[in-house]
Design a protein around this motif. Sequence first.
Motif, PDB file in Angstrom:
ATOM      1  N   GLY A  21      -2.812  -1.210  -3.135  1.00 17.33           N
ATOM      2  CA  GLY A  21      -3.703  -0.148  -2.691  1.00 17.33           C
ATOM      3  C   GLY A  21      -3.023   1.203  -2.671  1.00 17.33           C
ATOM      4  N   ILE A  24      -8.535  -1.307   2.768  1.00 12.11           N
ATOM      5  CA  ILE A  24      -8.194  -1.466   1.358  1.00 12.11           C
ATOM      6  C   ILE A  24      -8.219  -2.947   0.989  1.00 12.11           C
ATOM      7  N   VAL A  84       0.855  -1.185   0.000  1.00 12.63           N
ATOM      8  CA  VAL A  84       0.000   0.000   0.000  1.00 12.63           C
ATOM      9  C   VAL A  84       0.891   1.235   0.000  1.00 12.63           C
ATOM     10  N   ASP A 126      -7.671   4.220  -4.123  1.00 11.07           N
ATOM     11  CA  ASP A 126      -8.575   3.305  -3.407  1.00 11.07           C
ATOM     12  C   ASP A 126      -9.252   3.942  -2.203  1.00 11.07           C
ATOM     13  N   LEU A 129      -3.669   5.112  -1.117  1.00  8.31           N
ATOM     14  CA  LEU A 129      -4.434   5.986  -0.231  1.00  8.31           C
ATOM     15  C   LEU A 129      -3.939   7.411  -0.385  1.00  8.31           C
TER      16      LEU A 129
END
Length: 441
Positions: free
Chosen positions: A74, A115, A40, A97, A76
């Motif tokens: 993912g 996520i 992520v 996401d 963010l």
Amino acid sequence: MKVAFVSLGCDKNLSDSEHMLYRLQKAGMELVADEKDADVAVVNTCCFIESALQESIDTILEVAKYKTQGNLKGLLVAGCMSERYADEIKSDLPEVDGIIGTNSYDSVVEAIEKIGKEKNISIVKPLTGLPDESVGRVNATGGVYDYLKIAEGCDKHCTYCIIPSLRGNYRSVPMEQLLEEARDLAKNGIQELILVAQETTLYGTDLYGEKKLPELLDRLNEIPELKWIRILYSYPEEIDDALIAAMKRNEKVCHYIDMPIQHADDFVLRRMGRRTSNADIRNKINALREAMPDIAIRTSLIAGFPGETEEMHQEMLTFLKDMNLDRVGVFTYSKEDGTPAATFENQLSEETKEKWRDEIMTLQQGLVFRTNRSLVGKQFDVFVEGYMTEEDVYVGRTYRDAPGVDGLVFFSCEKELISGTIVPVQITGVNEYDLIGEVIL
């Protein structure tokens, strides 16, 4: 879970990022430097002006490519862009996401854990109160300095500025919480503490009914491990005798102040919604210099505000010549949707704005070079920041220089020096904005 983190924008944003990084570590997540190795990625964005927004978008798209070229699962997006353009991110950037707003960064772990399980994750809390900052932070500056954000938001509502809509009204962090955070930073190796907020000078007025920055300086000065304390973003109309006296009496407080004035013509200042005047600014600078003759004063200016004329621009140049400020940053006016100034008549061309910016910078370069030449032969305590192998010189800063925005000192020393130490350096020459010297053994 491997997480990569990108922090854009100002030092206040960096402070938020450091709190998020700590939460990620505490949750057992592994921080990695390269997005292609991450599960992520988090991008903490800025959108204060158009160029900052474009940088945020470009960074998001650059990171997103690792969904196909790496292991990224993912993405963010946090910070000001999430707060201002939440709907647009959801509709126009399908690579993203989830988003978290400026007052929601304490929910970063919660967002990441969602996520892969949910779509269009959105955690945007009202711009009231403060996120929980009690759990700690990670130093991300790479040095022995760090930023202490003492307040969030702003009540000034200058006509060109979107900060109140991105960050809310002014909210001071309780003093005991700040002192605890400062002590933790100092115990973990931070020796220079830089106080930041949208406006530091109003600290405490909302919590305690009066300005508490002088008291905060007194108490920070008592932390043994700290060597320097620096103040940024102090509006001139709020700098008073009590603050000047606190700066003068506390030996760890640098005789340095960042005082954004934005312009020096009274008509432009009024249209900007500023609460000061040319005469008031001159008086404030004189008061600071009278109390602390060695003070270094930094400011920021806007070139090409709507309705500004050549005569008003010349007034700005005259002011700079008269006051001989030590550090000046100049931005061309950026027309931001949602601000009153964006609706003003007589918007100027980019060509005019850039021309005036360049004229200000050319003038300021000459003034700084003249000031720096006057420092040759003088001795300063210099914070060692590193060693440049190819040039065989050390690099550091005097109290006159905030990291990342001001000049540096390049100096030689026969002995090996450790970053974070303070050494006496005699200035032997100048190089544009920087100084050259040698350690006095």
